[in-house]
Design a protein around this motif. Sequence first.
Motif, PDB file in Angstrom:
ATOM      1  N   GLY A  78      58.418   8.629 138.149  1.00 24.14           N
ATOM      2  CA  GLY A  78      59.056   8.139 137.457  1.00 24.14           C
ATOM      3  C   GLY A  78      60.211   7.144 138.926  1.00 24.14           C
ATOM      4  O   GLY A  78      61.443   7.368 138.753  1.00 24.14           O
ATOM      5  N   GLN A  79      60.050   7.434 140.130  1.00 25.34           N
ATOM      6  CA  GLN A  79      60.046   7.198 141.071  1.00 25.34           C
ATOM      7  C   GLN A  79      59.879   6.189 142.012  1.00 25.34           C
ATOM      8  O   GLN A  79      59.212   5.372 141.220  1.00 25.34           O
ATOM      9  CB  GLN A  79      59.972   8.513 142.222  1.00 25.34           C
ATOM     10  N   ILE A  80      59.951   5.826 143.019  1.00 26.13           N
ATOM     11  CA  ILE A  80      60.119   4.594 143.892  1.00 26.13           C
ATOM     12  C   ILE A  80      60.370   4.909 145.616  1.00 26.13           C
ATOM     13  O   ILE A  80      60.598   5.721 145.192  1.00 26.13           O
ATOM     14  CB  ILE A  80      61.048   3.259 143.454  1.00 26.13           C
ATOM     15  N   ASP A  81      59.839   4.461 146.372  1.00 26.37           N
ATOM     16  CA  ASP A  81      59.340   4.416 147.830  1.00 26.37           C
ATOM     17  C   ASP A  81      59.688   3.439 147.783  1.00 26.37           C
ATOM     18  O   ASP A  81      58.646   2.719 148.702  1.00 26.37           O
ATOM     19  CB  ASP A  81      58.321   5.652 148.000  1.00 26.37           C
ATOM     20  N   LEU A  82      60.301   2.709 149.476  1.00 30.10           N
ATOM     21  CA  LEU A  82      61.111   1.977 149.474  1.00 30.10           C
ATOM     22  C   LEU A  82      60.382   1.981 150.909  1.00 30.10           C
ATOM     23  O   LEU A  82      60.718   1.463 151.856  1.00 30.10           O
ATOM     24  CB  LEU A  82      62.242   1.087 148.933  1.00 30.10           C
ATOM     25  N   ILE A 128      66.138  14.052 146.753  1.00 35.18           N
ATOM     26  CA  ILE A 128      65.999  13.195 145.522  1.00 35.18           C
ATOM     27  C   ILE A 128      65.727  13.457 144.263  1.00 35.18           C
ATOM     28  O   ILE A 128      66.709  13.628 143.646  1.00 35.18           O
ATOM     29  CB  ILE A 128      64.721  12.336 145.627  1.00 35.18           C
ATOM     30  N   ALA A 129      64.509  15.545 144.494  1.00 40.34           N
ATOM     31  CA  ALA A 129      64.576  16.082 144.162  1.00 40.34           C
ATOM     32  C   ALA A 129      65.812  17.185 143.767  1.00 40.34           C
ATOM     33  O   ALA A 129      65.642  17.783 143.052  1.00 40.34           O
ATOM     34  CB  ALA A 129      63.365  17.132 144.421  1.00 40.34           C
ATOM     35  N   TYR A 130      66.157  18.021 145.187  1.00 38.58           N
ATOM     36  CA  TYR A 130      67.789  18.932 145.265  1.00 38.58           C
ATOM     37  C   TYR A 130      68.841  18.305 144.819  1.00 38.58           C
ATOM     38  O   TYR A 130      69.761  19.106 144.850  1.00 38.58           O
ATOM     39  CB  TYR A 130      66.909  20.166 145.773  1.00 38.58           C
ATOM     40  N   VAL A 133      69.766  12.452 144.188  1.00 39.88           N
ATOM     41  CA  VAL A 133      69.843  11.352 145.536  1.00 39.88           C
ATOM     42  C   VAL A 133      68.951  10.283 144.816  1.00 39.88           C
ATOM     43  O   VAL A 133      67.540  10.970 144.685  1.00 39.88           O
ATOM     44  CB  VAL A 133      70.027  10.974 146.855  1.00 39.88           C
ATOM     45  N   PRO A 134      69.807   9.433 143.918  1.00 36.53           N
ATOM     46  CA  PRO A 134      68.447   8.362 143.270  1.00 36.53           C
ATOM     47  C   PRO A 134      67.142   7.639 144.155  1.00 36.53           C
ATOM     48  O   PRO A 134      67.402   8.150 145.694  1.00 36.53           O
ATOM     49  CB  PRO A 134      69.028   7.039 143.238  1.00 36.53           C
ATOM     50  N   ALA A 135      66.314   7.958 144.121  1.00 32.15           N
ATOM     51  CA  ALA A 135      64.740   7.733 145.185  1.00 32.15           C
ATOM     52  C   ALA A 135      65.043   6.485 145.872  1.00 32.15           C
ATOM     53  O   ALA A 135      64.591   6.067 147.128  1.00 32.15           O
ATOM     54  CB  ALA A 135      63.214   7.468 144.151  1.00 32.15           C
TER      55      ALA A 135
END
Length: 392
Positions: A78-82, A128-130, A133-135
């Motif tokens: 459910g994430q993204i990596d730009l 992102i996880a802790y 902050v949106p990925a």
Amino acid sequence: MSTNPETVKQPAVKEKKINLFTIDIRAYSMIGALLIIWILFSVLNDTFLTPRNLSNLFLQMSVTSILAIGMVLIIVSGQIDLSVGSLVGLTGGVAAILNVWLGWDTIPVIIATVVLGALIGLWQGWWIAYRAVPAFIVTLGGMLIFRGILTGITGSMTVAPLSPSLKIIGQGYVTPAAGLIMGAIAFILAVYFLIRQRNARIKYGFDVISINWTLIASVGIGLLIFTFIYLMNQYQGIPVPFITVIILAVLFHFIAKKTVFGRQVYAIGGNPEAAVLSGINMKRRILLVFVLGNTLAAIAGLVLTARVNAATVGAGNMYELDAIAACVIGGTSLMGGIGTIPGAIIGALVMASLDNGMSIMNIDAYWQLIVKGSILVLAVWFDIYSRNKKKR
């Protein structure tokens, strides 16, 4: 008290019928599209399906494939990596600096580069996880940060040439004899796991395909493997970068489908609320997903830098979009919870085939961007259409 072996009942084999008219369109449409692309380009230019060009094609798809393998897990969760494109450039630049300017040997360079990728993944995953902050924002910032660091540490200069041993990672080929041995091992392992999976399904009472279809599948796998090896051996052998892709694809396919971690990643992307209620530590899993994804980006950086024998400021530019497109074309849903490693590899091969074929045809670069962008939009539309159709 002894048990008579003859009285122990063996589980009944429940064979399921193969209906060719109920094949999952989503699963096989990209294979059909790939074949159409290959046939079209081979008709338009007779050099497309030559061993030399196919070898170049598999070389070209290697970096995108490695990135797509990691991107599948990220998108499925459910994430993204730009940031992976800039990360490819940064890690490749660091590897070149260590090798060319500081004189490091190949093994230390590889270890340092991979560790750097993992640490960057740890940093991004922590935000992102802790820190929630949106990925999209974290990795968009990472894309700019990593590109800026690359420009700063290289002084906007090209770092080259690399040592011969490091260049093997991106330019090497396996000898024909070694390729045949690897093919034989791959075939034996594939058939072994195919039969093992069938026996496991029989043991637990699940439906299985008939033994005849199992034999047909085994023969098909053998033909695919040895035809590929034959074609590669007609040129210089199997490219080392493509072997890297296969090893990583098998490893991460196992992680995604056969481990608790992999199942939890799919659960997180499919239904986050249910995943939390079932006791899954979402933060830790998302953190690990980014560590793995960015580690693979570092490996892609090594392959790219070794392939071009140099590190440049523009290396990896827009590669994140190619990786995302490969995943989506291969059936990964941007909504999360759906996606496979083999599908992403096919998607990367589709993208590379379009690039390679249009380059051979001397089609202008802007048309290549238009075609790839259009295919990405169509792939996302097809994903949404398939989801809505299942809900009805």
